[in-house]
Each structure stands twice: as structure tokens, then as C-alpha cells.
Design a protein around this motif. Structure first.
Motif, PDB file in Angstrom:
ATOM      1  N   ALA A   1       0.819  -1.216   0.000  1.00  0.00           N
ATOM      2  CA  ALA A   1       0.000   0.000   0.000  1.00  0.00           C
ATOM      3  C   ALA A   1       0.847   1.258   0.000  1.00  0.00           C
ATOM      4  N   THR A   2       2.014   1.219   0.622  1.00  0.00           N
ATOM      5  CA  THR A   2       2.858   2.417   0.692  1.00  0.00           C
ATOM      6  C   THR A   2       3.483   2.768  -0.648  1.00  0.00           C
ATOM      7  N   SER A   3       3.457   1.834  -1.596  1.00  0.00           N
ATOM      8  CA  SER A   3       3.994   2.114  -2.934  1.00  0.00           C
ATOM      9  C   SER A   3       2.903   2.493  -3.925  1.00  0.00           C
ATOM     10  N   ALA A   4       1.662   2.384  -3.517  1.00  0.00           N
ATOM     11  CA  ALA A   4       0.541   2.644  -4.417  1.00  0.00           C
ATOM     12  C   ALA A   4       0.285   4.136  -4.549  1.00  0.00           C
ATOM     13  N   LYS A   5      -0.397   4.498  -5.627  1.00  0.00           N
ATOM     14  CA  LYS A   5      -0.855   5.864  -5.803  1.00  0.00           C
ATOM     15  C   LYS A   5      -2.342   5.942  -5.479  1.00  0.00           C
ATOM     16  N   LEU A   6      -2.715   6.976  -4.723  1.00  0.00           N
ATOM     17  CA  LEU A   6      -4.095   7.317  -4.435  1.00  0.00           C
ATOM     18  C   LEU A   6      -4.377   8.675  -5.057  1.00  0.00           C
ATOM     19  N   HIS A   7      -5.658   9.004  -5.195  1.00  0.00           N
ATOM     20  CA  HIS A   7      -6.004  10.333  -5.695  1.00  0.00           C
ATOM     21  C   HIS A   7      -7.229  10.842  -4.949  1.00  0.00           C
ATOM     22  N   LEU A   8      -6.977  11.695  -3.999  1.00  0.00           N
ATOM     23  CA  LEU A   8      -7.987  12.288  -3.128  1.00  0.00           C
ATOM     24  C   LEU A   8      -8.734  11.235  -2.316  1.00  0.00           C
ATOM     25  N   PRO A   9      -8.030  10.597  -1.393  1.00  0.00           N
ATOM     26  CA  PRO A   9      -8.711   9.659  -0.485  1.00  0.00           C
ATOM     27  C   PRO A   9      -9.624  10.432   0.459  1.00  0.00           C
ATOM     28  N   GLU A  10     -10.915  10.359   0.220  1.00  0.00           N
ATOM     29  CA  GLU A  10     -11.880  11.226   0.900  1.00  0.00           C
ATOM     30  C   GLU A  10     -12.391  10.676   2.221  1.00  0.00           C
ATOM     31  N   ALA A  11     -12.444   9.355   2.367  1.00  0.00           N
ATOM     32  CA  ALA A  11     -13.037   8.789   3.575  1.00  0.00           C
ATOM     33  C   ALA A  11     -12.352   7.485   3.919  1.00  0.00           C
ATOM     34  N   LEU A  12     -12.424   7.139   5.214  1.00  0.00           N
ATOM     35  CA  LEU A  12     -11.785   5.942   5.729  1.00  0.00           C
ATOM     36  C   LEU A  12     -12.767   5.177   6.607  1.00  0.00           C
ATOM     37  N   ALA A  13     -12.609   3.856   6.642  1.00  0.00           N
ATOM     38  CA  ALA A  13     -13.393   3.033   7.560  1.00  0.00           C
ATOM     39  C   ALA A  13     -12.631   1.736   7.794  1.00  0.00           C
ATOM     40  N   PHE A  14     -13.041   1.000   8.819  1.00  0.00           N
ATOM     41  CA  PHE A  14     -12.468  -0.325   9.077  1.00  0.00           C
ATOM     42  C   PHE A  14     -13.581  -1.351   9.062  1.00  0.00           C
TER      43      PHE A  14
ATOM     44  N   ALA B   1     -18.300  -2.178 -11.679  1.00  0.00           N
ATOM     45  CA  ALA B   1     -19.271  -1.086 -11.693  1.00  0.00           C
ATOM     46  C   ALA B   1     -18.581   0.260 -11.871  1.00  0.00           C
ATOM     47  N   GLU B   2     -19.339   1.224 -12.363  1.00  0.00           N
ATOM     48  CA  GLU B   2     -18.861   2.604 -12.422  1.00  0.00           C
ATOM     49  C   GLU B   2     -19.350   3.371 -11.192  1.00  0.00           C
ATOM     50  N   LEU B   3     -18.439   4.132 -10.596  1.00  0.00           N
ATOM     51  CA  LEU B   3     -18.748   5.062  -9.510  1.00  0.00           C
ATOM     52  C   LEU B   3     -18.412   6.465  -9.990  1.00  0.00           C
ATOM     53  N   LYS B   4     -18.915   7.460  -9.267  1.00  0.00           N
ATOM     54  CA  LYS B   4     -18.616   8.842  -9.628  1.00  0.00           C
ATOM     55  C   LYS B   4     -18.311   9.641  -8.366  1.00  0.00           C
ATOM     56  N   SER B   5     -17.030   9.853  -8.135  1.00  0.00           N
ATOM     57  CA  SER B   5     -16.555  10.639  -6.988  1.00  0.00           C
ATOM     58  C   SER B   5     -17.142  10.151  -5.667  1.00  0.00           C
ATOM     59  N   PRO B   6     -16.842   8.898  -5.282  1.00  0.00           N
ATOM     60  CA  PRO B   6     -17.331   8.427  -3.981  1.00  0.00           C
ATOM     61  C   PRO B   6     -16.635   9.171  -2.840  1.00  0.00           C
ATOM     62  N   HIS B   7     -17.421   9.836  -2.029  1.00  0.00           N
ATOM     63  CA  HIS B   7     -16.839  10.668  -0.975  1.00  0.00           C
ATOM     64  C   HIS B   7     -16.991  10.097   0.423  1.00  0.00           C
ATOM     65  N   GLY B   8     -17.845   9.101   0.583  1.00  0.00           N
ATOM     66  CA  GLY B   8     -18.037   8.559   1.919  1.00  0.00           C
ATOM     67  C   GLY B   8     -18.062   7.053   1.887  1.00  0.00           C
ATOM     68  N   VAL B   9     -17.623   6.435   2.987  1.00  0.00           N
ATOM     69  CA  VAL B   9     -17.651   4.988   3.083  1.00  0.00           C
ATOM     70  C   VAL B   9     -17.788   4.597   4.549  1.00  0.00           C
ATOM     71  N   THR B  10     -18.549   3.551   4.802  1.00  0.00           N
ATOM     72  CA  THR B  10     -18.638   2.980   6.138  1.00  0.00           C
ATOM     73  C   THR B  10     -18.909   1.492   5.983  1.00  0.00           C
ATOM     74  N   VAL B  11     -18.919   0.789   7.104  1.00  0.00           N
ATOM     75  CA  VAL B  11     -19.162  -0.652   7.111  1.00  0.00           C
ATOM     76  C   VAL B  11     -20.279  -0.926   8.096  1.00  0.00           C
ATOM     77  N   ASP B  12     -21.296  -1.664   7.651  1.00  0.00           N
ATOM     78  CA  ASP B  12     -22.412  -1.922   8.560  1.00  0.00           C
ATOM     79  C   ASP B  12     -22.146  -3.156   9.421  1.00  0.00           C
ATOM     80  N   ALA B  13     -23.113  -3.497  10.279  1.00  0.00           N
ATOM     81  CA  ALA B  13     -22.918  -4.586  11.233  1.00  0.00           C
ATOM     82  C   ALA B  13     -22.757  -5.938  10.556  1.00  0.00           C
ATOM     83  N   ALA B  14     -23.276  -6.065   9.325  1.00  0.00           N
ATOM     84  CA  ALA B  14     -23.138  -7.315   8.582  1.00  0.00           C
ATOM     85  C   ALA B  14     -21.842  -7.375   7.793  1.00  0.00           C
ATOM     86  N   GLY B  15     -21.055  -6.303   7.849  1.00  0.00           N
ATOM     87  CA  GLY B  15     -19.786  -6.262   7.133  1.00  0.00           C
ATOM     88  C   GLY B  15     -19.887  -5.736   5.728  1.00  0.00           C
ATOM     89  N   ASN B  16     -21.083  -5.311   5.300  1.00  0.00           N
ATOM     90  CA  ASN B  16     -21.232  -4.738   3.965  1.00  0.00           C
ATOM     91  C   ASN B  16     -20.578  -3.364   3.887  1.00  0.00           C
TER      92      ASN B  16
END
Length: 754
Positions: free
Chosen positions: A251-264, A321-336
Motif C-alpha cells: 500500500a505504501t507504494s501505491a498511488k491514491l487520488h484524493l482519499p476522501e473517507a476511511l473506515a475499518f 461497476a462505475e462510480l462517480k466521486s465516492p466521498h463517503g464509506v462505512t461498514v455496517d454490522a453485517a460487514g457490507n
């Protein structure tokens, strides 16, 4: 009915609004409302404006970040405020930030009460295992913690309810890896807390390097394949160059472009909304199979999005699938994985396993829309979420009951998709349907009809002004005018209660509309000046509409127009930005950003026509005023020749040059007082020949009463004309004839003896 009062200049209001409320400038003939006053003489009291609190749907907000917390709370990032929305009752209040935001605002208040701190921009939120609220302030280039209880967190002793810096030195340049997090340069966009309690930060797009994910170690040990020391900061993803590379490798060698949100996720993997790559990516916490892929610990993988900006793929593999500027992400109780597919105006889910979720049969690894029909707008409440309109949903979270919470950012609301049928946020909800739970659809003002001290006022950096009469306050801010009632009665056609605040003009949206109809339905555009005339009508300098408008206090004829109580009318300016129309009807004239307005003893409207470098008058009746024959309803220049500069003292005011005059007032002798802001001076146009402010003056001529033209601070105790001022934006005259100046950039109110 209110008696006439001089409108104070916008800078005076901005600088000294709290002072006015406390009665510290009692000479301004500003009575302190007894029901609102507190303390002994000389103390200061807030009489209106607060963080905005009450039922969530009544509180104005611009939601961006979301985080679920313990006890049924959802935290909302609202520009410069962190709000707490309670699941049970839907009640909302502020836990951090004082609403004072705008260009140049940076965090202040480290170690003090969070509700008194100034935040720049809340771009990300998280809640740790102790219930502390983590704030990414990307305008202050810091990560902050609001302590949930008193104890030691992130290596610091903290007091419950206070706020602390835990990462960032206040500069956006990337620096500091391997050293203390509080000494590192960063541009934090999002935050999360991993299963080990480490603080994970999206270091978004700063000026030196960008597009990294970094970790502040909670304890000394090995995390993400690196030896880490408690309190120090390390990069765990992204090489600092924007782009898209590296899937299947470190991951430290990868390129990202505007990482907008994080989750575990439930396996401890780090999930990243890689917005400009139109993908969701995962950094594996351990070696195994996740999202249908074999993964190696520390490596990065795309799990949703094929890199193309668009909308496609529902019901099929998420990686296709195609996405368009995904700005948010989370994980629900089922792991989705739940993704705010912002540019598609949808919320989508990547199923972690095969089953039924959000009322849909889903296959592991496939993607599905669960909210939003793709059309930007606001509709669908109380119905199926997938049929509703959203407007650029920016953040997502899952609350303790499993409901999906959406920051519907361009609708200025927080909305909820119910996970089950029941009562949540004080509302009866049906599984799969969508509901508004917070936000009133506007930015920056709320609380009309409630207690003034609970209302949300003067957010942002827009200019404001205030006028006061008989204990009642009238003020303008952003795109509204407000009335703070002290004496119960009927004003502007409405019954009002003492101590409450009421919106009296403006619907909260910028623009121009509504003349001849209810003022509350009209659009204003950064109104910067306000006054009350002898009939009690509210006069507004609607600055960016290049007009002066009036809200009628009662039904009658004013300014040559038949008016209805509570309705709004233009009395000067045709909306064009320019200079024309002198000696003709005021409504056919052009103005250029009028910033200030007042009403003289004869009832004439006096306008600071700021960008025309003039002061102009709309005659209330036919007669001679300011040395000119005037016709009722027509407009005339009484000071300034239209050229920016400083000249003309001791001669005719109409031949003088002014520089961006922003405030006007009329003293007890009828003299016109001008805040000649760009000249760092306050000037006076004499109404009659005599001695005023220690100078012999001739009727119709102009004189400097304060300021030597040099921006600075000096001269107290000496001649006012020799003193230095720094951006005098407002003027007023007190009951003793003293000239009061808002010396704005000096942060002072100064007085020139009359």
C-alpha cells in the motif's frame, strides 16, 4: 410601533455586536432589553445567537462528515461545528465549535471547552472506543479530540468536554513521519480509529505532497508491518503522488487520488474511498480472502469501481461497476461496504456475503443502490429510499440501531434509511424508507420563533449590521433579516413574544426575488446594512442585489408605494451594478454594492453606495436637503464624485473623492457622517454652518473628523484627525453627540467627542 433609530454601520455591528448587547456603548441610545440583560454594569451578555440546538429538523446545517457514537448518538460535521444528533428523540446540539467560520479561520481553544473553540472546517469525524470524538479540521491542518471523559488519551491528560490537538502542526506541507504527530505537517481530510486504537488519517492534498493515509500510533508496537512508537506518525498507504497504481502490491507504494473517507471492516481491513480514482480500495490487515479476493497483509486492492466516472453495474460485481466521486464509506454490522456515490446522487452497498440487506437480495461482492434515484434534488421522504432524490450525499454512517445515516450535503440535511420498522430520531419509521432527521434546508441560520439565545446567527464571514429601538433588535446576516423581540407585540404583521427571535425577511437562499410579496419568501443577497425608519419599516441594504429594500411594518403608503405589512419592496436600485439615475426615480437608478443605509431626521434614505465611491439620498418628500432641491422618491448624490481617492476636505462634498465608503450615520445636528473605509478616515458633511467635532464647518462641505489616512493604531487622547484608524467600517452617533467608530481591523470601538 417603533420610533426611529439610526442604523449602525456593518463593521460596527460585526465588531461590537456583543458590546451593544451588553450596553457598553449606552451612549449609542441602545437600551439593553431587561429580560435579556444579565450581570452588573460593564459585563457582557449574549442576547442572540448560539450553536443552534433543538429538534434536529429545525437546526440549520451543512452536513459533511458523519460518525456514529455510543448511546445512540450520531455526530455531524457542520462546517465549523460538530453536532450531536440523538437517535431516540432527534434532538440536536453542538459539542464543539462556536460557529465563527470563514476564510482564514483557524483552530483556537486547545485545552479549553470544545464549545468555545473555533474550528476551520470539519472534514472528517470518528469516535474511538472511549467515546472521544475525533475531528479532522482541514482548514486548520490539524486533528483534534473532544474528550468524552476526564483521563489520559493519545498521551495527553484531558478534561471531559475540552478539545485538544493530537496531530498536525498547523501547516499543510507533508512532514514528520517517524516523529511526534503534533509536529507533523498535514492536510487531514478524514479520520478513523482502527481496532488497536490507532488514529488513522487521510492526508488529503496538501501543497508539498498528497494522497497518503497516515497513522498515529496509540501504543508502541508493530502495526501495518511497521515498528511504531506511541504518539508518532507514519505513512501506511500512498506514495505522495496522485494517480492510480499499485493494486496487489504494498500500500505504501501505491498511488491514491484524493482519499476522501476511511473506515475499518469487521476483519480490521482499512477501507478507502479513493474519490478521484472513482474506486473503493482496501488495505488488508491480514492475509486471507476478503471481498472475494485473496489478499496479502499490507497490500492494497480495489473492491469497488472500475475507474470510470459514471453509473453502472448494479446487481453485478462491484469491481466492474462505475462510480462517480465516492466521498463517503462505512461498514455496517453485517460487514457490507456502504458507499456515498456522491456524483451519482446515490448510496450504494457492496455485499460482504450473500443474503438480504436493506430489503434487497444481494450476492457477495456485488453492488446495489439502496438510496437515491440518481436525480439531484430533494424528494421522497417517508417513502422507499431508492426512489428518493438526494443531492450530492457526502458522508455515510450506520447508527447503533443499524439505520443508514446520510449527509445529504447539497440539501443541507441529514437523512436516515430505516433498517427496521420502529421509532427512531423521534419519528415512526418503516424499514427501507427514508426520512429527514436534521437540517432545515438552509445554511447558517435557524431558530425563528424560539429563544434568541438558542438561535443560530451570523455564520460565516458575511457582513452584518444591526439597528435597535425600544429594546427590539433588527439585524441582517447572510441572506436573512432577523427581529429580536423584547417588547411583546405585533411587528411586521406578526404577533411576537418577548425574548424570542423571528426571521422577518429572506428565505435563506441567495438571489433576488419576492418584491410585492411576503418578505420571508423573498431572496436577499448578502444584505450588509439595516435601519428602521420613523414608521417602523425595516430598511435593508441588499448589497449584492444592488438595491435598497423595505419591509413594511404596517399597511400604508411609504416611499411613494402602497405597501402591505410584512411584504418587501425595492425603494432604490434597479439591480444593475453601476452608476446612473441621479435626479430621477430611485428605483430606476443603478447602485454599486451599497453597504450601508440610514434614515435622517427628515425621513430621507441615506445610502453608502460603496463601489460608486458616493453617498446618495432618496428624498422622502419634495424639498431642499443637503443644499439640493429634491423631489420625493428621486435619488441624488450628496457626497463623492465617483472617483476613488482622498481629496476635497473643506470644499463641496459632491466634488470630493471617497474610497469605498461602507457606513453612514446622521448626527443630532443633521450632519452626515461617513465611514470612508478605504481612506482610513471618518468624514463629515456639514448640514449647516457652525462648529462640529471641534472644527468650523460650512454647510454642504466635507471634512475629516477622524483618521490621518494611515492604516494603524495611534492617537488616543489627541486630536481625532491625527489618529490612525485601520479599516473603519461603521459609524454611529450617541445620545451625547459623540461620534462612535468601528475601528474594525484594530478590533476596537473608538469615540470622538462631539
Amino acid at each position: 410601533m417603533m420610533s426611529p433609530v439610526t442604523g449602525q454601520g456593518r463593521g460596527l455591528a460585526r465588531l461590537a455586536g456583543a458590546v451593544l448587547a451588553a450596553g457598553l456603548v449606552a451612549g449609542l441610545a441602545v437600551p439593553v432589553p431587561p429580560a435579556l440583560a444579565a450581570g452588573s454594569p460593564g459585563t457582557i451578555t449574549t442576547v442572540a445567537g448560539g450553536p443552534g440546538r433543538g429538534p434536529g429538523q429545525n437546526v440549520s446545517q451543512d452536513p459533511n462528515a458523519l460518525a456514529a457514537g455510543p448511546g445512540g448518538a450520531v455526530y455531524v460535521g457542520d462546517v465549523a461545528v460538530v453536532r450531536e444528533l440523538m437517535t431516540a428523540k432527534g434532538w440536536e446540539g453542538a459539542v464543539a465549535g462556536d460557529l465563527d467560520t470563514g476564510p482564514g479561520v483557524r483552530f483556537t481553544g486547545d485545552g479549553g471547552p470544545a464549545v468555545r473553540a473555533r474550528l476551520g472546517n470539519v472534514s472528517g469525524l470518528a469516535v474511538d472506543a472511549a467515546g472521544n470524538v475525533i475531528v479532522a479540521d482541514n482548514a486548520s491542518y490539524r486533528v483534534l479530540v473532544v474528550a468524552a471523559r476526564t483521563g489520559t488519551f493519545y498521551g495527553q491528560a484531558m478534561t471531559a468536554g475540552h478539545i485538544y490537538i493530537v496531530a498536525g502542526d498547523g501547516t499543510p506541507a507533508y512532514s514528520g513521519d517517524g516523529g511526534p504527530a503534533t509536529s507533523a505537517g498535514m492536510d487531514p481530510q478524514a479520520v478513523a480509529v482502527d481496532p488497536a486504537g490507532n488514529l488513522v488519517i487521510s492526508d488529503f492534498a496538501n501543497s508539498i505532497a498528497s494522497d497518503r493515509v497516515r497513522v498515529v500510533a496509540a501504543s508502541t508496537g508493530t502495526f501495518y508491518g511497521q515498528a511504531m512508537t506511541a504518539g508518532d506518525i507514519y505513512t501506511i498507504a500512498g506514495g505522495g503522488t496522485p494517480g492510480y497504481t499499485g493494486d496487489g502490491g504494498p500500500a505504501t507504494s501505491a498511488k491514491l487520488h484524493l482519499p476522501e473517507a476511511l473506515a475499518f471492516d469487521t476483519a480490521g481491513n482499512l477501507v478507502i474511498a479513493d474519490a478521484d480514482n472513482n474506486r473503493v480500495r482496501v488495505v488488508a490487515a491480514s492475509t486471507g480472502t476478503f471481498y472475494g479476493q485473496a489478499m496479502t497483509a499490507g497490500d492494497i486492492y480495489a473492491v469497488a469501481g472500475n475507474g470510470k466516472s459514471g453509473y453502472s453495474g448494479d446487481g453485478g460485481p462491484a469491481v466492474s461497476a462505475e462510480l462517480k466521486s465516492p466521498h463517503g464509506v462505512t461498514v455496517d454490522a453485517a460487514g457490507n461496504l456502504v458507499v456515498a456515490d456522491s456524483g451519482n446522487n446515490r448510496v450504494r452497498v457492496v455485499a460482504a456475503s450473500t443474503g438480504t440487506f436493506y430489503g434487497q437480495a444481494m450476492t457477495a461482492g456485488d453492488i446495489y443502490t439502496v438510496a437515491g434515484n440518481g436525480t439531484p434534488g430533494y424528494s421522497g421522504n417517508d417513502g422507499p429510499a431508492a426512489s428518493a432524490e438526494l443531492a450530492y450525499p457526502y458522508g455515510v454512517a450506520v447508527d447503533g440501531a443499524g439505520n443508514l445515516v446520510i449527509a445529504d450535503s447539497d440539501n443541507y440535511r441529514v437523512r436516515v434509511v430505516a433498517a427496521s420498522t420502529g421509532t427512531f430520531y423521534g419519528q415512526a419509521m418503516t424499514a427501507g424508507d427514508i426520512y429527514a432527521v436534521a437540517g432545515n434546508g438552509t445554511i447558517g441560520s435557524s431558530g425563528s420563533g424560539g429563544l434568541a439565545v438558542n438561535a443560530e446567527l451570523m455564520r460565516g464571514s458575511s457582513a452584518s449590521d444591526v439597528a435597535v429601538d425600544s429594546g427590539n433588535y433588527v439585524l441582517v446576516q447572510s441572506f436573512r433579516a432577523w427581529f429580536i423581540c423584547q417588547t411583546a407585540g405585533t411587528y411586521f404583521g406578526r404577533a411576537m413574544t418577548a425574548g424570542d427571535i423571528y426571521a422577518v425577511a429572506g428565505n435563506g437562499k441567495q438571489g433576488y426575488s419576492g418584491d410585492g410579496g411576503p418578505a420571508l419568501s423573498a431572496k436577499l443577497y448578502v444584505p450588509s446594512g439595516v435601519a428602521v425608519d420613523a414608521a417602523g419599516n425595516l430598511v435593508i441594504a441588499d448589497t449584492y442585489n444592488n438595491r435598497v429594500r423595505v419591509v413594511a411594518a404596517r399597511t400604508g403608503t411609504f416611499y411613494g408605494q402602497a405597501m402591505t405589512a410584512g411584504d418587501i419592496y425595492t425603494v432604490a436600485g434597479d439591480g444593475g451594478h453601476g452608476y446612473s439615475g441621479d435626479a430621477g426615480p430611485a428605483t430606476a437608478a443603478e447602485l454599486a454594492r451599497p453597504d450601508g443605509v440610514t434614515v435622517d431626521a427628515a425621513g430621507n434614505l441615506v445610502i453608502a453606495d460603496t463601489s460608486n465611491y458616493r453617498v446618495r439620498v432618496v428624498a422622502a418628500r419634495t424639498g431642499t436637503f443637503y443644499g439640493q432641491a429634491m423631489t420625493a422618491g428621486d435619488i441624488y448624490t450628496i457626497a463623492g464624485n465617483g472617483t476613488a481617492g482622498h481629496s476635497g476636505d473643506g470644499g463641496p462634498a459632491t466634488a470630493a473623492t471617497l474610497a469605498s465608503p461602507e457606513g453612514v450615520a446622521v448626527d443630532g445636528s443633521g450632519n452626515l457622517v461617513i465611514a470612508d473605509t478605504g481612506n482610513e478616515r471618518v468624514r463629515v458633511v456639514a448640514a449647516s454652518t457652525g462648529t462640529f467635532y471641534g472644527q468650523a464647518m460650512t454647510a454642504g462641505d466635507i471634512y475629516t473628523a477622524a483618521g490621518n489616512g494611515t492604516a494603524g493604531y495611534s492617537g488616543d487622547g489627541g486630536p481625532a484627525a491625527s489618529a490612525e484608524l485601520y479599516t473603519p467600517e461603521g459609524v454611529a452617533v450617541d445620545g451625547s453627540g459623540n461620534l462612535v467608530i468601528a475601528d474594525s481591523q484594530n478590533g476596537l470601538v473608538r469615540l470622538v467627542s462631539g
